[in-house]
Scaffold this motif. Sequence first.
Motif, PDB file in Angstrom:
ATOM      1  N   HIS A  64       0.404  -1.291   0.031  1.00 36.80           N
ATOM      2  CA  HIS A  64       0.219  -0.321  -0.400  1.00 36.80           C
ATOM      3  C   HIS A  64       0.921   1.043  -0.079  1.00 36.80           C
ATOM      4  O   HIS A  64       1.999   1.326   1.079  1.00 36.80           O
ATOM      5  CB  HIS A  64      -0.912  -0.051   1.381  1.00 36.80           C
ATOM      6  N   HIS A  66       1.603   5.473   0.387  1.00 33.84           N
ATOM      7  CA  HIS A  66       0.968   6.508   0.806  1.00 33.84           C
ATOM      8  C   HIS A  66       0.074   7.736  -0.044  1.00 33.84           C
ATOM      9  O   HIS A  66       1.295   7.275  -0.766  1.00 33.84           O
ATOM     10  CB  HIS A  66       1.566   7.115   2.411  1.00 33.84           C
ATOM     11  N   VAL A  67      -0.716   7.793   0.609  1.00 29.34           N
ATOM     12  CA  VAL A  67      -1.213   9.673  -1.027  1.00 29.34           C
ATOM     13  C   VAL A  67      -0.902  10.512   0.116  1.00 29.34           C
ATOM     14  O   VAL A  67      -1.886  10.885   1.299  1.00 29.34           O
ATOM     15  CB  VAL A  67      -2.499   9.569  -1.232  1.00 29.34           C
ATOM     16  N   PRO A  68      -0.191  11.436  -0.656  1.00 29.09           N
ATOM     17  CA  PRO A  68       0.654  12.620   0.601  1.00 29.09           C
ATOM     18  C   PRO A  68      -0.533  13.420   0.922  1.00 29.09           C
ATOM     19  O   PRO A  68      -2.225  13.601   0.149  1.00 29.09           O
ATOM     20  CB  PRO A  68       1.911  13.283   0.528  1.00 29.09           C
ATOM     21  N   ASP A  69      -1.352  14.086   1.568  1.00 30.44           N
ATOM     22  CA  ASP A  69      -2.349  15.024   2.461  1.00 30.44           C
ATOM     23  C   ASP A  69      -2.543  16.202   1.257  1.00 30.44           C
ATOM     24  O   ASP A  69      -3.586  16.244   0.897  1.00 30.44           O
ATOM     25  CB  ASP A  69      -1.895  15.925   3.593  1.00 30.44           C
ATOM     26  N   ARG A  72      -4.452  15.183  -2.314  1.00 29.86           N
ATOM     27  CA  ARG A  72      -5.769  14.038  -1.456  1.00 29.86           C
ATOM     28  C   ARG A  72      -6.812  15.084  -0.934  1.00 29.86           C
ATOM     29  O   ARG A  72      -6.314  16.141  -0.405  1.00 29.86           O
ATOM     30  CB  ARG A  72      -5.646  12.762  -1.068  1.00 29.86           C
ATOM     31  N   LYS A  73      -8.304  14.761  -1.034  1.00 31.16           N
ATOM     32  CA  LYS A  73      -9.243  15.612   0.058  1.00 31.16           C
ATOM     33  C   LYS A  73      -9.567  15.056   1.162  1.00 31.16           C
ATOM     34  O   LYS A  73      -9.181  14.272   1.731  1.00 31.16           O
ATOM     35  CB  LYS A  73     -10.653  15.921  -1.294  1.00 31.16           C
ATOM     36  N   LYS A  74     -10.366  15.380   1.645  1.00 32.10           N
ATOM     37  CA  LYS A  74     -11.006  14.779   2.593  1.00 32.10           C
ATOM     38  C   LYS A  74     -11.380  13.352   3.159  1.00 32.10           C
ATOM     39  O   LYS A  74     -10.977  13.129   3.596  1.00 32.10           O
ATOM     40  CB  LYS A  74     -12.352  16.173   3.511  1.00 32.10           C
ATOM     41  N   ASP A  76     -11.298  10.973   0.246  1.00 30.15           N
ATOM     42  CA  ASP A  76      -9.952  10.312   0.025  1.00 30.15           C
ATOM     43  C   ASP A  76      -9.072   9.413   0.281  1.00 30.15           C
ATOM     44  O   ASP A  76      -9.206   9.216   1.829  1.00 30.15           O
ATOM     45  CB  ASP A  76      -9.009  11.113  -1.174  1.00 30.15           C
ATOM     46  N   ASN A  77      -9.311   7.701  -0.437  1.00 38.57           N
ATOM     47  CA  ASN A  77      -7.738   7.467   0.581  1.00 38.57           C
ATOM     48  C   ASN A  77      -6.511   7.647   1.261  1.00 38.57           C
ATOM     49  O   ASN A  77      -6.395   8.496   0.254  1.00 38.57           O
ATOM     50  CB  ASN A  77      -8.503   5.668  -0.161  1.00 38.57           C
ATOM     51  N   LYS A  78      -5.961   7.153   1.869  1.00 39.07           N
ATOM     52  CA  LYS A  78      -4.852   7.695   2.550  1.00 39.07           C
ATOM     53  C   LYS A  78      -3.568   7.272   1.672  1.00 39.07           C
ATOM     54  O   LYS A  78      -2.547   7.153   1.993  1.00 39.07           O
ATOM     55  CB  LYS A  78      -4.952   7.335   3.686  1.00 39.07           C
ATOM     56  N   SER A  79      -4.395   5.332   0.885  1.00 36.19           N
ATOM     57  CA  SER A  79      -3.477   4.684  -0.150  1.00 36.19           C
ATOM     58  C   SER A  79      -3.703   4.406  -0.730  1.00 36.19           C
ATOM     59  O   SER A  79      -5.252   3.896  -0.898  1.00 36.19           O
ATOM     60  CB  SER A  79      -2.737   3.950   1.509  1.00 36.19           C
TER      61      SER A  79
END
Length: 88
Positions: A64, A66-69, A72-74, A76-79
């Motif tokens: 998995h 990680h998607v940086p803050d 992504r929107k509020k 959205d998945n974090k990974s």
Amino acid sequence: MNMVRCMLSGKEVPKVFWPEAVNWCIYVLNRSPTLAVKGVTPEEAWSSIKPSVDHFCVFGCVAHVHVPDSRRKKLDNKSFRCVVLGRR
């Protein structure tokens, strides 16, 4: 190529990733004992430095990312799910 074929079919990875499988096979074979050079690995015979294999991971294993803050929107998945095709 038998090793490449086994890796791709064993983990059900699409055949378009065969170059990555070949690179990983060569990398692993150069750090594995062989009869050609007794007592050392091919990498060790070439560089005189014992190679580490601590970073090895299973070809085709699920990971998995990680998607940086900021990307992504509020809600959205974090990974997101991906497949590891080589070294970490």
